[in-house]
Design a protein around this motif. Sequence first.
Motif, PDB file in Angstrom:
ATOM      1  N   PRO A   1      30.656  -4.229 -14.181  1.00 45.64           N
ATOM      2  CA  PRO A   1      31.171  -5.450 -14.814  1.00 45.64           C
ATOM      3  C   PRO A   1      30.709  -6.713 -14.093  1.00 45.64           C
ATOM      4  N   LEU A   2      30.608  -7.781 -14.839  1.00 48.41           N
ATOM      5  CA  LEU A   2      30.121  -9.059 -14.337  1.00 48.41           C
ATOM      6  C   LEU A   2      30.908  -9.497 -13.102  1.00 48.41           C
ATOM      7  N   PRO A   3      30.222  -9.671 -11.968  1.00 53.78           N
ATOM      8  CA  PRO A   3      30.909 -10.092 -10.746  1.00 53.78           C
ATOM      9  C   PRO A   3      31.680 -11.399 -10.965  1.00 53.78           C
ATOM     10  N   GLY A   4      32.909 -11.397 -10.483  1.00 55.24           N
ATOM     11  CA  GLY A   4      33.777 -12.549 -10.655  1.00 55.24           C
ATOM     12  C   GLY A   4      34.608 -12.497 -11.921  1.00 55.24           C
ATOM     13  N   HIS A   5      34.229 -11.624 -12.836  1.00 56.90           N
ATOM     14  CA  HIS A   5      34.944 -11.500 -14.110  1.00 56.90           C
ATOM     15  C   HIS A   5      35.335 -10.043 -14.378  1.00 56.90           C
ATOM     16  N   GLU A   6      35.309  -9.221 -13.342  1.00 58.72           N
ATOM     17  CA  GLU A   6      35.551  -7.792 -13.495  1.00 58.72           C
ATOM     18  C   GLU A   6      36.883  -7.482 -14.174  1.00 58.72           C
ATOM     19  N   HIS A   7      37.953  -8.141 -13.706  1.00 57.96           N
ATOM     20  CA  HIS A   7      39.283  -7.818 -14.232  1.00 57.96           C
ATOM     21  C   HIS A   7      39.409  -8.187 -15.700  1.00 57.96           C
ATOM     22  N   ARG A   8      38.924  -9.367 -16.071  1.00 61.53           N
ATOM     23  CA  ARG A   8      38.979  -9.774 -17.478  1.00 61.53           C
ATOM     24  C   ARG A   8      38.119  -8.859 -18.340  1.00 61.53           C
ATOM     25  N   ALA A   9      36.931  -8.517 -17.855  1.00 61.13           N
ATOM     26  CA  ALA A   9      36.046  -7.633 -18.618  1.00 61.13           C
ATOM     27  C   ALA A   9      36.695  -6.267 -18.798  1.00 61.13           C
ATOM     28  N   LEU A  10      37.256  -5.724 -17.726  1.00 61.54           N
ATOM     29  CA  LEU A  10      37.887  -4.400 -17.818  1.00 61.54           C
ATOM     30  C   LEU A  10      39.070  -4.407 -18.784  1.00 61.54           C
ATOM     31  N   GLU A  11      39.812  -5.497 -18.837  1.00 68.25           N
ATOM     32  CA  GLU A  11      40.901  -5.601 -19.817  1.00 68.25           C
ATOM     33  C   GLU A  11      40.348  -5.493 -21.235  1.00 68.25           C
ATOM     34  N   HIS A  12      39.253  -6.191 -21.497  1.00 68.85           N
ATOM     35  CA  HIS A  12      38.625  -6.126 -22.821  1.00 68.85           C
ATOM     36  C   HIS A  12      38.110  -4.713 -23.106  1.00 68.85           C
ATOM     37  N   TYR A  13      37.428  -4.099 -22.127  1.00 64.21           N
ATOM     38  CA  TYR A  13      36.877  -2.758 -22.332  1.00 64.21           C
ATOM     39  C   TYR A  13      37.980  -1.756 -22.646  1.00 64.21           C
ATOM     40  N   ARG A  14      39.053  -1.830 -21.894  1.00 62.39           N
ATOM     41  CA  ARG A  14      40.152  -0.884 -22.140  1.00 62.39           C
ATOM     42  C   ARG A  14      40.811  -1.137 -23.488  1.00 62.39           C
ATOM     43  N   ALA A  15      41.002  -2.397 -23.856  1.00 59.63           N
ATOM     44  CA  ALA A  15      41.623  -2.731 -25.145  1.00 59.63           C
ATOM     45  C   ALA A  15      40.752  -2.268 -26.315  1.00 59.63           C
ATOM     46  N   GLU A  16      39.425  -2.325 -26.133  1.00 59.72           N
ATOM     47  CA  GLU A  16      38.499  -1.957 -27.210  1.00 59.72           C
ATOM     48  C   GLU A  16      38.102  -0.492 -27.179  1.00 59.72           C
ATOM     49  N   GLY A  17      38.487   0.227 -26.136  1.00 59.35           N
ATOM     50  CA  GLY A  17      38.109   1.634 -26.038  1.00 59.35           C
ATOM     51  C   GLY A  17      36.656   1.842 -25.641  1.00 59.35           C
ATOM     52  N   THR A  18      36.092   0.879 -24.925  1.00 58.98           N
ATOM     53  CA  THR A  18      34.712   1.000 -24.459  1.00 58.98           C
ATOM     54  C   THR A  18      34.645   2.116 -23.422  1.00 58.98           C
ATOM     55  N   PRO A  19      33.689   3.051 -23.553  1.00 64.20           N
ATOM     56  CA  PRO A  19      33.594   4.153 -22.592  1.00 64.20           C
ATOM     57  C   PRO A  19      33.352   3.662 -21.163  1.00 64.20           C
ATOM     58  N   LEU A  20      34.187   4.131 -20.259  1.00 65.83           N
ATOM     59  CA  LEU A  20      34.086   3.765 -18.845  1.00 65.83           C
ATOM     60  C   LEU A  20      33.899   5.014 -18.001  1.00 65.83           C
ATOM     61  N   ARG A  21      33.270   4.832 -16.841  1.00 65.78           N
ATOM     62  CA  ARG A  21      33.189   5.882 -15.823  1.00 65.78           C
ATOM     63  C   ARG A  21      34.147   5.478 -14.724  1.00 65.78           C
ATOM     64  N   GLU A  22      35.186   6.257 -14.561  1.00 63.07           N
ATOM     65  CA  GLU A  22      36.174   5.933 -13.528  1.00 63.07           C
ATOM     66  C   GLU A  22      36.130   7.028 -12.469  1.00 63.07           C
ATOM     67  N   THR A  23      35.745   6.617 -11.263  1.00 62.82           N
ATOM     68  CA  THR A  23      35.634   7.518 -10.131  1.00 62.82           C
ATOM     69  C   THR A  23      36.677   7.119  -9.109  1.00 62.82           C
ATOM     70  N   PRO A  24      37.512   8.057  -8.657  1.00 63.23           N
ATOM     71  CA  PRO A  24      38.528   7.708  -7.655  1.00 63.23           C
ATOM     72  C   PRO A  24      37.908   7.013  -6.443  1.00 63.23           C
ATOM     73  N   GLY A  25      38.551   5.919  -6.035  1.00 63.51           N
ATOM     74  CA  GLY A  25      38.094   5.181  -4.872  1.00 63.51           C
ATOM     75  C   GLY A  25      36.962   4.208  -5.137  1.00 63.51           C
ATOM     76  N   ARG A  26      36.503   4.121  -6.392  1.00 63.80           N
ATOM     77  CA  ARG A  26      35.418   3.199  -6.732  1.00 63.80           C
ATOM     78  C   ARG A  26      35.826   2.373  -7.937  1.00 63.80           C
ATOM     79  N   PRO A  27      35.318   1.165  -8.052  1.00 64.23           N
ATOM     80  CA  PRO A  27      35.647   0.349  -9.230  1.00 64.23           C
ATOM     81  C   PRO A  27      35.079   0.989 -10.501  1.00 64.23           C
ATOM     82  N   PRO A  28      35.773   0.849 -11.630  1.00 66.19           N
ATOM     83  CA  PRO A  28      35.243   1.395 -12.882  1.00 66.19           C
ATOM     84  C   PRO A  28      33.947   0.688 -13.280  1.00 66.19           C
ATOM     85  N   ARG A  29      33.115   1.411 -13.995  1.00 68.36           N
ATOM     86  CA  ARG A  29      31.894   0.830 -14.554  1.00 68.36           C
ATOM     87  C   ARG A  29      31.705   1.401 -15.949  1.00 68.36           C
TER      88      ARG A  29
END
Length: 110
Positions: A65-93
């Motif tokens: 996600p765009l540096p500095g806007h990660e949290h806002r972008a992730l909110e949009h991705y989760r709301a829209e159901g955009t496929p994410l890779r979530e690895t424990p201990g690492r930020p989602p991408r």
Amino acid sequence: MSEALPEYAERVLSVAELIPSGRVMTYGDVAEWLGEGGPRQVGRVMALYGGAVPWWRVVRADGVPLPGHEHRALEHYRAEGTPLRETPGRPPRLAMARARWDGSGVTDAT
């Protein structure tokens, strides 16, 4: 779109508006779709003018996600159901293989 925008910027923003909810295109994908410019030019347009369009759908090729806007972008991705890779201990991408949109179903973006 404002008439004050450069033509290239209007074209980039038009493509961003076409990307379906839950899908993304990379900066390079947008440039390729337009047949003009490159990833840096698209990124510059999005940085300057992208606030009025779904900016979170135009992304880096690595899926980070765009540096500095990660949290806002992730909110949009989760709301829209955009496929994410979530690895424990690492930020989602973004799961780019599943999230990337090729523009199919659109006859003319500009």
